[in-house]
Design a protein around this motif. Structure first.
Motif, PDB file in Angstrom:
ATOM      1  N   LEU A  31      -4.926  23.311  15.851  1.00 30.74           N
ATOM      2  CA  LEU A  31      -6.260  23.552  16.387  1.00 30.74           C
ATOM      3  C   LEU A  31      -6.281  24.839  17.214  1.00 30.74           C
ATOM      4  CD1 LEU A  31      -9.086  22.245  16.551  1.00 30.74           C
ATOM      5  CD2 LEU A  31      -8.342  21.201  18.690  1.00 30.74           C
ATOM      6  N   TYR A  32      -5.260  25.040  18.025  1.00 26.56           N
ATOM      7  CA  TYR A  32      -5.151  26.261  18.824  1.00 26.56           C
ATOM      8  C   TYR A  32      -5.036  27.490  17.927  1.00 26.56           C
ATOM      9  CZ  TYR A  32      -2.767  29.944  21.390  1.00 26.56           C
ATOM     10  OH  TYR A  32      -2.399  31.147  21.901  1.00 26.56           O
ATOM     11  N   VAL A  33      -4.153  27.417  16.921  1.00 26.04           N
ATOM     12  CA  VAL A  33      -3.931  28.549  16.017  1.00 26.04           C
ATOM     13  C   VAL A  33      -5.226  28.905  15.290  1.00 26.04           C
ATOM     14  CG1 VAL A  33      -2.811  29.185  13.829  1.00 26.04           C
ATOM     15  CG2 VAL A  33      -1.462  28.241  15.690  1.00 26.04           C
ATOM     16  N   CYS A  34      -5.938  27.914  14.834  1.00 27.82           N
ATOM     17  CA  CYS A  34      -7.116  28.161  14.012  1.00 27.82           C
ATOM     18  C   CYS A  34      -8.339  28.561  14.826  1.00 27.82           C
ATOM     19  CB  CYS A  34      -7.432  26.911  13.191  1.00 27.82           C
ATOM     20  SG  CYS A  34      -8.779  27.144  12.027  1.00 27.82           S
ATOM     21  N   LYS A  35      -8.608  27.870  15.916  1.00 31.19           N
ATOM     22  CA  LYS A  35      -9.883  28.060  16.601  1.00 31.19           C
ATOM     23  C   LYS A  35      -9.825  28.941  17.844  1.00 31.19           C
ATOM     24  CE  LYS A  35     -12.973  24.479  15.364  1.00 31.19           C
ATOM     25  NZ  LYS A  35     -14.190  25.219  15.290  1.00 31.19           N
ATOM     26  N   TYR A  36      -8.757  28.879  18.610  1.00 34.89           N
ATOM     27  CA  TYR A  36      -8.805  29.469  19.944  1.00 34.89           C
ATOM     28  C   TYR A  36      -7.931  30.687  20.169  1.00 34.89           C
ATOM     29  CZ  TYR A  36     -11.251  25.155  20.783  1.00 34.89           C
ATOM     30  OH  TYR A  36     -12.153  24.138  20.707  1.00 34.89           O
ATOM     31  N   ARG A  37      -6.863  30.864  19.420  1.00 32.03           N
ATOM     32  CA  ARG A  37      -5.947  31.977  19.693  1.00 32.03           C
ATOM     33  C   ARG A  37      -6.645  33.325  19.559  1.00 32.03           C
ATOM     34  NH1 ARG A  37      -0.699  32.431  16.209  1.00 32.03           N
ATOM     35  NH2 ARG A  37      -2.318  32.632  14.652  1.00 32.03           N
ATOM     36  N   ARG A  38      -7.384  33.547  18.490  1.00 31.67           N
ATOM     37  CA  ARG A  38      -8.073  34.824  18.294  1.00 31.67           C
ATOM     38  C   ARG A  38      -9.138  35.032  19.358  1.00 31.67           C
ATOM     39  NH1 ARG A  38     -12.487  35.821  15.373  1.00 31.67           N
ATOM     40  NH2 ARG A  38     -12.309  33.833  14.303  1.00 31.67           N
ATOM     41  N   ALA A  66      -1.439  33.147  10.222  1.00 32.13           N
ATOM     42  CA  ALA A  66      -0.884  31.789  10.301  1.00 32.13           C
ATOM     43  C   ALA A  66      -1.979  30.728  10.329  1.00 32.13           C
ATOM     44  CB  ALA A  66      -0.017  31.658  11.538  1.00 32.13           C
ATOM     45  N   HIS A  67      -1.932  29.869   9.329  1.00 34.56           N
ATOM     46  CA  HIS A  67      -2.839  28.725   9.247  1.00 34.56           C
ATOM     47  C   HIS A  67      -2.122  27.588   8.559  1.00 34.56           C
ATOM     48  CE1 HIS A  67      -6.627  30.323  10.691  1.00 34.56           C
ATOM     49  NE2 HIS A  67      -6.324  31.449  10.069  1.00 34.56           N
ATOM     50  N   PHE A  68      -2.478  26.383   8.933  1.00 34.53           N
ATOM     51  CA  PHE A  68      -1.994  25.223   8.203  1.00 34.53           C
ATOM     52  C   PHE A  68      -2.906  25.014   6.999  1.00 34.53           C
ATOM     53  CE2 PHE A  68      -0.589  23.869  12.612  1.00 34.53           C
ATOM     54  CZ  PHE A  68       0.718  24.217  12.395  1.00 34.53           C
ATOM     55  N   GLY A  69      -2.421  24.323   5.996  1.00 32.08           N
ATOM     56  CA  GLY A  69      -3.196  24.107   4.784  1.00 32.08           C
ATOM     57  C   GLY A  69      -4.535  23.433   5.029  1.00 32.08           C
ATOM     58  N   ARG A  70      -4.586  22.560   6.014  1.00 30.97           N
ATOM     59  CA  ARG A  70      -5.841  21.833   6.260  1.00 30.97           C
ATOM     60  C   ARG A  70      -6.947  22.759   6.767  1.00 30.97           C
ATOM     61  NH1 ARG A  70      -2.890  20.127  10.999  1.00 30.97           N
ATOM     62  NH2 ARG A  70      -4.002  20.825  12.854  1.00 30.97           N
ATOM     63  N   HIS A  71      -6.585  23.907   7.352  1.00 27.51           N
ATOM     64  CA  HIS A  71      -7.600  24.823   7.876  1.00 27.51           C
ATOM     65  C   HIS A  71      -8.475  25.409   6.770  1.00 27.51           C
ATOM     66  CE1 HIS A  71      -4.753  25.562  11.488  1.00 27.51           C
ATOM     67  NE2 HIS A  71      -5.420  24.441  11.597  1.00 27.51           N
ATOM     68  N   PHE A  72      -7.918  25.523   5.564  1.00 25.10           N
ATOM     69  CA  PHE A  72      -8.701  26.064   4.457  1.00 25.10           C
ATOM     70  C   PHE A  72      -9.836  25.123   4.068  1.00 25.10           C
ATOM     71  CE2 PHE A  72      -4.914  28.545   4.319  1.00 25.10           C
ATOM     72  CZ  PHE A  72      -5.320  29.775   3.850  1.00 25.10           C
ATOM     73  N   VAL A  73      -9.705  23.843   4.433  1.00 24.25           N
ATOM     74  CA  VAL A  73     -10.743  22.858   4.135  1.00 24.25           C
ATOM     75  C   VAL A  73     -11.600  22.577   5.364  1.00 24.25           C
ATOM     76  CG1 VAL A  73     -11.161  20.479   3.392  1.00 24.25           C
ATOM     77  CG2 VAL A  73      -9.313  21.804   2.353  1.00 24.25           C
ATOM     78  N   GLU A  78     -13.140  30.171  10.154  1.00 24.93           N
ATOM     79  CA  GLU A  78     -12.115  30.717  11.044  1.00 24.93           C
ATOM     80  C   GLU A  78     -11.010  31.402  10.244  1.00 24.93           C
ATOM     81  OE1 GLU A  78     -12.177  30.852  14.338  1.00 24.93           O
ATOM     82  OE2 GLU A  78     -14.070  29.758  14.473  1.00 24.93           O
ATOM     83  N   VAL A  79     -10.635  30.806   9.135  1.00 20.37           N
ATOM     84  CA  VAL A  79      -9.616  31.408   8.275  1.00 20.37           C
ATOM     85  C   VAL A  79     -10.118  32.743   7.750  1.00 20.37           C
ATOM     86  CG1 VAL A  79      -8.325  31.145   6.123  1.00 20.37           C
ATOM     87  CG2 VAL A  79      -8.606  29.188   7.636  1.00 20.37           C
ATOM     88  N   LYS A  80     -11.363  32.764   7.299  1.00 19.37           N
ATOM     89  CA  LYS A  80     -11.959  34.001   6.787  1.00 19.37           C
ATOM     90  C   LYS A  80     -11.988  35.077   7.875  1.00 19.37           C
ATOM     91  CE  LYS A  80     -16.193  35.835   4.842  1.00 19.37           C
ATOM     92  NZ  LYS A  80     -17.567  35.614   4.490  1.00 19.37           N
ATOM     93  N   ALA A  81     -12.365  34.702   9.083  1.00 21.42           N
ATOM     94  CA  ALA A  81     -12.415  35.675  10.183  1.00 21.42           C
ATOM     95  C   ALA A  81     -11.030  36.240  10.490  1.00 21.42           C
ATOM     96  CB  ALA A  81     -13.005  35.013  11.433  1.00 21.42           C
ATOM     97  N   ASN A  82      -9.996  35.405  10.442  1.00 24.82           N
ATOM     98  CA  ASN A  82      -8.642  35.887  10.706  1.00 24.82           C
ATOM     99  C   ASN A  82      -8.140  36.815   9.603  1.00 24.82           C
ATOM    100  OD1 ASN A  82      -8.546  34.519  13.110  1.00 24.82           O
ATOM    101  ND2 ASN A  82      -7.353  32.815  12.326  1.00 24.82           N
ATOM    102  N   ILE A 109     -13.107  30.791   0.524  1.00 18.27           N
ATOM    103  CA  ILE A 109     -12.790  31.530   1.753  1.00 18.27           C
ATOM    104  C   ILE A 109     -13.270  32.969   1.660  1.00 18.27           C
ATOM    105  CG2 ILE A 109     -10.916  32.328   3.253  1.00 18.27           C
ATOM    106  CD1 ILE A 109     -11.258  29.337   3.353  1.00 18.27           C
ATOM    107  N   ASN A 110     -12.842  33.709   0.637  1.00 16.42           N
ATOM    108  CA  ASN A 110     -13.174  35.130   0.580  1.00 16.42           C
ATOM    109  C   ASN A 110     -13.654  35.593  -0.788  1.00 16.42           C
ATOM    110  OD1 ASN A 110     -10.875  35.284  -0.929  1.00 16.42           O
ATOM    111  ND2 ASN A 110      -9.637  36.248   0.642  1.00 16.42           N
ATOM    112  N   GLY A 111     -14.017  34.674  -1.652  1.00 12.74           N
ATOM    113  CA  GLY A 111     -14.576  35.045  -2.948  1.00 12.74           C
ATOM    114  C   GLY A 111     -13.634  35.869  -3.800  1.00 12.74           C
TER     115      GLY A 111
END
Length: 155
Positions: A31-38, A66-73, A78-82, A109-111
């Motif tokens: 959750l930290y890696v995906c939502k808050y670190r950036r 760095a993202h876990f697989g679940r972040h893509f779903v 957030e994945v796209k922004a990173n 995510i990015n077409g």
């Protein structure tokens, strides 16, 4: 993790109990890696260089968002922004080619790389490619290096 237990093809792999105890910690880290670190530390904290090698006079670096697989779903925006932040950083530092690797396979995510190209704008100075070209080029170059001078090798 598979390395925690001896592995045998005769028996089905079972989740180690220790990993069940660590799951809440992994969830919080994810959750930290995906939502808050950036958001807390800026765009440069959403990716890092994990490999830096030279082939002849060409420098190649592997950067990881760095993202876990679940972040893509669960958090595709957030994945796209990173990924877009990493591409913008690459352009600022003078990178000529950005290879998206498996990230271009995630159409949502990015077409297929189109989202990254649009985020960089029409005046971008870098080329975007996917991992298939880079893998093929690395294999051909390695074969040439390994079998240099042998007449029996044909590509």
């Amino acid at each position: 993790a598979l390395w925690l237990l001896p592995y045998s093809l005769d028996e089905r792999w079972k989740t180690p109990r220790l990993s069940l105890l660590l799951w809440p910690f992994h969830y919080v880290v994810g959750l930290y890696v995906c939502k808050y670190r950036r958001r807390l530390f800026g765009e440069r904290s959403s990716f890092f260089c994990c490999d830096d090698v030279y082939y002849d006079q060409v420098r190649m670096q592997n950067w990881v968002a760095a993202h876990f697989g679940r972040h893509f779903v669960t958090n595709p925006s957030e994945v796209k922004a990173n990924i877009e932040a990493a591409a913008r950083h690459a352009e600022k530092t003078g990178v000529r080619v950005v290879c998206l690797g498996a990230l271009n396979k995630a159409e949502s995510i990015n077409g297929g790389g189109d989202g990254v190209a649009k985020a960089l704008g029409p005046n971008r100075r870098i080329s975007l490619i996917h991992g298939n070209h880079l893998t093929a080029a690395a294999v051909v170059e390695t074969v040439h290096q390994v079998f240099a001078g042998h007449d029996s090798v044909k590509l």
